[in-house]
Design a protein around this motif. Structure first.
Motif, short mmCIF file in Angstrom:
data_model
loop_
_atom_site.label_atom_id
_atom_site.label_comp_id
_atom_site.label_asym_id
_atom_site.label_seq_id
_atom_site.Cartn_x
_atom_site.Cartn_y
_atom_site.Cartn_z
N SER A 76 7.26 -4.09 11.61
CA SER A 76 6.24 -4.47 10.63
C SER A 76 5.96 -3.36 9.63
CB SER A 76 4.93 -4.87 11.34
OG SER A 76 4.40 -3.78 12.07
N GLY A 77 6.81 -2.31 9.63
CA GLY A 77 6.66 -1.24 8.66
C GLY A 77 5.89 -0.05 9.21
N PHE A 78 6.00 1.07 8.50
CA PHE A 78 5.32 2.29 8.93
C PHE A 78 3.82 2.18 8.65
CE2 PHE A 78 9.63 4.05 8.55
CZ PHE A 78 9.68 4.80 9.72
N PRO A 79 3.00 2.62 9.58
CA PRO A 79 1.54 2.56 9.38
C PRO A 79 1.08 3.29 8.13
CG PRO A 79 2.04 2.99 11.70
CD PRO A 79 3.35 3.08 10.95
N PHE A 80 1.77 4.38 7.73
CA PHE A 80 1.30 5.14 6.58
C PHE A 80 1.34 4.31 5.29
CE2 PHE A 80 5.85 6.54 6.82
CZ PHE A 80 6.27 6.13 5.56
N LEU A 81 2.28 3.36 5.19
CA LEU A 81 2.34 2.53 3.99
C LEU A 81 1.22 1.50 3.98
CD1 LEU A 81 3.56 1.70 1.35
CD2 LEU A 81 5.35 0.43 2.60
N ALA A 86 -4.15 -0.10 1.73
CA ALA A 86 -5.58 -0.29 2.03
C ALA A 86 -6.43 0.70 1.23
CB ALA A 86 -5.83 -0.13 3.52
N GLN A 87 -5.97 1.93 1.11
CA GLN A 87 -6.68 2.93 0.32
C GLN A 87 -6.72 2.53 -1.15
OE1 GLN A 87 -5.29 7.04 0.73
NE2 GLN A 87 -5.72 7.42 -1.44
N ARG A 88 -5.61 2.04 -1.68
CA ARG A 88 -5.57 1.64 -3.08
C ARG A 88 -6.53 0.48 -3.35
NH1 ARG A 88 -6.15 3.65 -6.66
NH2 ARG A 88 -4.75 5.24 -5.85
N TYR A 93 -10.66 -1.94 -5.98
CA TYR A 93 -11.42 -3.20 -5.91
C TYR A 93 -12.60 -3.16 -4.95
CZ TYR A 93 -6.92 -4.43 -7.90
OH TYR A 93 -5.78 -4.44 -8.67
N ASN A 94 -12.80 -2.02 -4.29
CA ASN A 94 -13.85 -1.88 -3.27
C ASN A 94 -13.70 -2.94 -2.17
OD1 ASN A 94 -16.06 -0.54 -2.16
ND2 ASN A 94 -17.52 -1.96 -3.07
N THR A 292 -0.86 6.32 -3.40
CA THR A 292 -1.85 7.37 -3.14
C THR A 292 -1.81 8.49 -4.16
OG1 THR A 292 -0.33 8.55 -1.65
CG2 THR A 292 -1.79 6.91 -0.66
N GLY A 293 -0.79 8.52 -4.99
CA GLY A 293 -0.64 9.59 -5.97
C GLY A 293 -1.43 9.34 -7.24
#
Length: 396
Positions: A76-81, A86-88, A93-94, A292-293
């Protein structure tokens, strides 16, 4: 070896029932003109023309040698992505997202849009789709054996579906509904009131909402697009599809996400367990770096499209071609001149002006009378395209 009859391949019915790829024919026509040595200005496709920002490319270059990424990634992909998207969403959009339960990594947004129908629709089940709309919604429904009911998008209603016009019978039968703002092909945008109506309609009739937010970063005139997930109750009734293709000019990288309702996210992850083994880890690392950049590149890209929009409409005014300016996306939805269909007008401007536009009929019955033009060429080429069309004297 003797054979009593010729060997035959019999395709599954799901293959023979797929909708015709209308735009494949458009590409063939354009390529035929190019093969003749013509200087064709192709504004008919939705392929971003700018390169991926350098810091994202560098992130891939730095990640590629990492032996961790040379092995199979987590299914299901790497957790960091997931944490990065989620951070973006929180910053832009809060919206709060649980990275593990409310985020699925996709091989581009298109893949998820098609998979969703297969996750939710049984043969004969009803899906509400916008008309005009993105043709790959139809593909997913067809592969699932579902039945489409169309929601007309008209200028009179700002190219938003009118839920009051959907019959109660159809609404009660529907299991899934696609919406898409900023919109392809019309360039229309949606506000919080529309999304509140959408959640209310979906909850009343038990319809899963699929919000296609592919152009979510591209809003004009100082008005950033609104996310469906910002609406109270949105996660209870649906999911949103986001992609890096348009936001960061990463169309060829094939990175997208499904976000929202955890039960639907689990279904998407389940079907992908049977199809894929997630994206190359180096691409996932670069995608996380994009999210994140620094986001100045996104602001600059949006400003570029807005400038191109203004250049285009300035040129159009010189030839008497009047239309409403899009509020978002990189598409313009333009009426054809009197006496022409969308297809006949597209053929004329290709054959006589060497300009490619997409006929509206390719997006559905209610697309007739319009063509879609992409802001995917430099200002000078956009002006040149309109100048060429003006020389045909088709407008007032």
């Amino acid at each position: 070896m003797n054979q009593t009859k010729s060997f035959q391949i019999s395709a599954a019915s799901r293959m023979t029932g797929l909708p015709t790829q209308f735009f494949a024919g458009l590409v063939r026509k354009a390529n035929a003109q190019v093969a003749k040595g013509r200087d064709v200005i192709n504004l008919g496709q939705g392929n971003p023309d700018q390169p991926t920002p350098p810091h994202i490319v560098t992130a891939l270059q730095e990640a590629a040698p990492n032996p961790l990424y040379h092995r199979y990634p987590p299914f299901s992909g790497f957790p960091f992505l997931k944490e990065a998207v989620a951070q973006r969403y929180k910053e832009d959009y809060n919206v709060d997202l649980d990275p593990e339960k409310e985020v699925a990594i996709l091989f581009g947004g298109k893949t998820g849009l098609i998979e969703l129908s297969q996750c939710l629709l049984n043969p004969g089940d009803v899906c509400l789709v916008p008309d005009p709309g993105y043709p790959d919604y139809w593909s997913g429904v067809a592969l699932a054996g579902g039945r489409m009911e169309y929601m007309p998008l008209t200028a009179d209603n700002s190219f938003l579906p009118d839920y009051s016009a959907v019959s109660t019978t159809v609404a009660d039968q529907a299991k899934l509904m696609f919406i898409n703002y900023p919109n392809n092909p019309t360039g229309a945008v949606a506000d919080t009131e529309f999304y509140s109506q959408t959640v209310e309609f979906a909850a009343k009739h038990n319809i899963v909402v699929a919000s296609d937010f592919a152009y979510g970063a591209i809003g004009f005139d100082g008005n950033p697009p609104v996310s469906f997930l910002q609406t109270p109750g949105a996660k209870e009734v649906g999911v949103e599809f986001y992609t890096l293709s348009k936001t960061y000019n990463m169309a060829g990288w094939r990175v997208g996400f499904a976000l929202g309702n955890p039960e639907i996210i689990a279904l998407i992850n389940l079907i992908q367990d049977h199809y894929y083994c997630s994206l190359f880890g180096g691409i996932q690392a670069a995608a996380a770096a994009a999210l994140t950049g620094p986001q100045q590149c996104v602001k600059e890209l949006t400003a570029t499209y807005e400038k191109r929009r203004n250049t285009l409409f300035g040129a159009m005014s010189q030839i008497g071609w009047e239309a409403a300016r899009p509020g978002g996306s990189f598409f313009c939805w333009l009426p054809v001149p009197k006496g022409h269909t969308s297809a006949s007008f597209a053929d004329i401007v290709l054959e006589q002006a060497d300009v490619v536009v997409a006929p509206g009929i390719g997006f559905g019955e209610h697309g007739e009378g319009y063509v879609r033009l992409g802001l995917l060429a430099p200002d000078a080429r956009l002006e040149e395209a309109i100048t060429r069309i003006g020389k045909l004297h088709l407008f007032g």
